[in-house]
Design a protein around this motif. Structure first.
Motif, PDB file in Angstrom:
ATOM      1  N   SER A  41     -24.656 -42.864 -14.431  1.00 31.84           N
ATOM      2  CA  SER A  41     -23.301 -42.837 -15.004  1.00 31.84           C
ATOM      3  C   SER A  41     -22.326 -43.470 -14.029  1.00 31.84           C
ATOM      4  N   THR A  47     -14.641 -43.321 -15.331  1.00 32.37           N
ATOM      5  CA  THR A  47     -14.413 -43.618 -16.755  1.00 32.37           C
ATOM      6  C   THR A  47     -13.013 -43.161 -17.179  1.00 32.37           C
ATOM      7  N   GLU A  74     -20.245 -48.105 -15.056  1.00 38.06           N
ATOM      8  CA  GLU A  74     -21.684 -47.921 -14.832  1.00 38.06           C
ATOM      9  C   GLU A  74     -22.289 -49.124 -14.094  1.00 38.06           C
ATOM     10  N   GLY A 152     -20.068 -39.229 -22.258  1.00 39.39           N
ATOM     11  CA  GLY A 152     -21.286 -38.518 -21.885  1.00 39.39           C
ATOM     12  C   GLY A 152     -22.553 -39.197 -22.388  1.00 39.39           C
ATOM     13  N   SER A 154     -24.573 -41.383 -21.308  1.00 43.91           N
ATOM     14  CA  SER A 154     -25.694 -41.764 -20.435  1.00 43.91           C
ATOM     15  C   SER A 154     -26.930 -40.903 -20.676  1.00 43.91           C
TER      16      SER A 154
HETATM   17  N1  ASP Z   1     -19.342 -42.479 -17.758  1.00 46.70           N
HETATM   18  C1  ASP Z   1     -19.362 -42.050 -19.125  1.00 46.70           C
HETATM   19  C2  ASP Z   1     -18.479 -40.829 -19.313  1.00 46.70           C
HETATM   20  O1  ASP Z   1     -17.899 -40.350 -18.358  1.00 46.70           O
HETATM   21  C3  ASP Z   1     -20.763 -41.796 -19.605  1.00 46.70           C
HETATM   22  C4  ASP Z   1     -21.456 -40.626 -18.957  1.00 46.70           C
HETATM   23  O2  ASP Z   1     -20.993 -40.082 -17.960  1.00 46.70           O
HETATM   24  O3  ASP Z   1     -22.511 -40.250 -19.456  1.00 46.70           O
HETATM   25  O4  ASP Z   1     -18.348 -40.370 -20.409  1.00 46.70           O
END
Ligand code: ASP
Ligand code: MG
Length: 424
Positions: A41, A47, A74, A152, A154
């Motif tokens: 991530s 993000t 990422e 989320g 990932s």
């Molecule tokens: N970086 C992205 C997020 O914060 C994806 C992840 O963390 O899974 O949502």
């Protein structure tokens, strides 16, 4: 030894130290004889920072460019992680989602994976590399534009790659030691679960548990990929999530209750003074559906005989609240209700466990625990393996702790450790 997919979340790679620590773990897995694919991530809160930045230049950042921006997070962590691994004397190559063959539909900001063609990953592995893949992103089959999978996402990338590469296991590394019987940030005496069925895990995720995303568990269940959720900060074994108990059903005494989840991200809308006649509920929820809003719980009150009017309440994500109110106001004269009430100070508590199918009294004990804690129940909904109630938001933490204790879920040993992050 086979292939493992490891996924590291943002809090595990929050800074250079974190990246070096994770690199060591990855190299250890490789030294143990595994082929290793890593999904990573964005670092820490990258993000969120990118989203803030976008909103500063445009109030409503557009889908295509917004996705292009977010995927940069990422790309930073994948390249740094590959460098850190090389620095430890092992070969590693990083790949964007697109290069790794993550093919999606073309819905920007919440694309769905429709195919995974990991040819380049296979080649990299066959040549002795550790493959590092940027999570949360793919490429649209139609437009060829870069897409993201939703916050989320990932975890979903990791499970999808594990399925496509026929991995032994998908390891999800996070900032807690596994899946707990309640959020360890709220219940200090929450217990780590050693194994949980995909079915119960799906229900917990749908009820607000944030440790694994619903979509990721759904994907893993469909392709029968075991998930091992564990901490990147400790060497402890975590929680296995799979369709079948690895130790076999016979030897294991099934827990009746898997856990207690809570959710404070929802709001409640009450439609007041609805004529009690056929077609009214249909009209209300048609208006909501046409606005593309997903709802959660619904209750309709008994109508007062004198007026022939009733109230209908439902819950929905807070983020959709204004849209829903607008949609209902527009349809007010057609539907014929009196007024709308909006309440965003609610919380939801859910008790989950397949054992409640065959154990009478679970519901009664649940309500008793809430009553003993002085918590008032506003809405109730149930499935075969879940009971949920809506309460005042201020009561949620207390209610979760009371229910956790009442069902004997409190651990008598160490308190749950939270190593970092903010809950995601
Ligand atoms: N970086 C992205 C997020 O914060 C994806 C992840 O963390 O899974 O949502
Ligand atoms: Mg993140």
């Amino acid at each position: 030894m086979g292939l493992v997919v490891q996924k590291y979340g943002g809090s595990s790679v929050a800074d250079a130290e974190g990246i070096k620590r994770v690199a060591k773990r990855i190299v250890d897995a490789k030294k143990n004889g595994h082929q290793v694919v890593v999904v990573v991530s964005a670092m820490g809160d990258t993000t969120d920072e990118l989203i803030d930045l976008a909103e500063q230049v445009s109030p409503m950042p557009a889908g295509r460019e917004f996705d292009m921006l977010l995927t940069a997070g990422e790309r930073i962590s994948m390249a740094l992680l590959a460098m850190a691994i090389k620095n430890l004397g092992h070969e590693a190559q990083s790949f964007t989602g697109s290069q790794a063959g993550v093919i999606t539909d073309s819905v920007h900001n919440k694309a769905r994976i429709i195919d995974v063609t990991p040819g380049r990953i296979r080649t990299a592995l066959d040549e002795g590399n550790i493959a590092i893949v940027a999570g949360f992103q793919g490429v649209s089959a139609d437009s060829k534009d870069i897409t993201t999978l939703g916050r989320g996402g990932s975890d979903t990338t990791a499970v999808a790659l594990a399925a496509a590469l026929d991995a032994e296991v998908c390891e999800i590394y996070t900032d807690v030691d596994g899946v707990f019987t309640a959020d360890p940030r709220v219940v200090k005496k929450a217990r780590k679960i050693d194994w949980i069925s995909s079915e119960d895990m799906l229900e917990l995720a749908a009820s607000g548990s944030k440790v694994l995303l619903h979509r990721c568990v759904e994907y893993a269940r469909r392709y029968n990929i075991p998930i091992h959720v564990r901490s990147s900060f400790s060497g402890l074994p975590g929680t296995w999530v799979s369709n079948e108990n690895p130790q076999g059903d016979a030897q294991v005494e099934h827990a009746i209750i898997s856990g207690v989840a809570h959710d404070v991200s929802e709001a409640k809308i009450t439609v007041v003074g609805v004529p009690d006649k056929p077609g009214e509920a249909a009209a209300i929820f048609r208006a909501i559906a046409d606005a593309e809003i997903n709802i959660d719980m619904i209750v309709q009150n008994v109508s007062a005989a004198s007026t022939g009017l009733t109230d209908i309440s439902f819950t929905l994500p807070k983020a959709e609240g204004h849209k829903a109110i607008d949609a209902l106001e527009k349809a007010k004269s057609a539907i014929g209700f009196d007024s709308l009430r909006y309440d965003d100070q609610i919380g939801k508590i859910s008790l989950v466990g397949a054992g409640m199918k065959t154990n009478p009294g679970v519901t009664a004990s649940f309500f008793q625990a809430l009553s003993d804690a002085g918590v008032n129940i506003e809405l109730i909904s149930t499935s075969e393996i879940r009971i949920s109630v809506v309460t005042r938001q201020d009561d949620v933490n207390e209610a979760v702790r009371a229910v956790h204790t009442a069902f004997g879920l409190d651990s008598d040993s160490d308190e749950a450790v939270v190593y970092g992050g903010t809950g995601r």
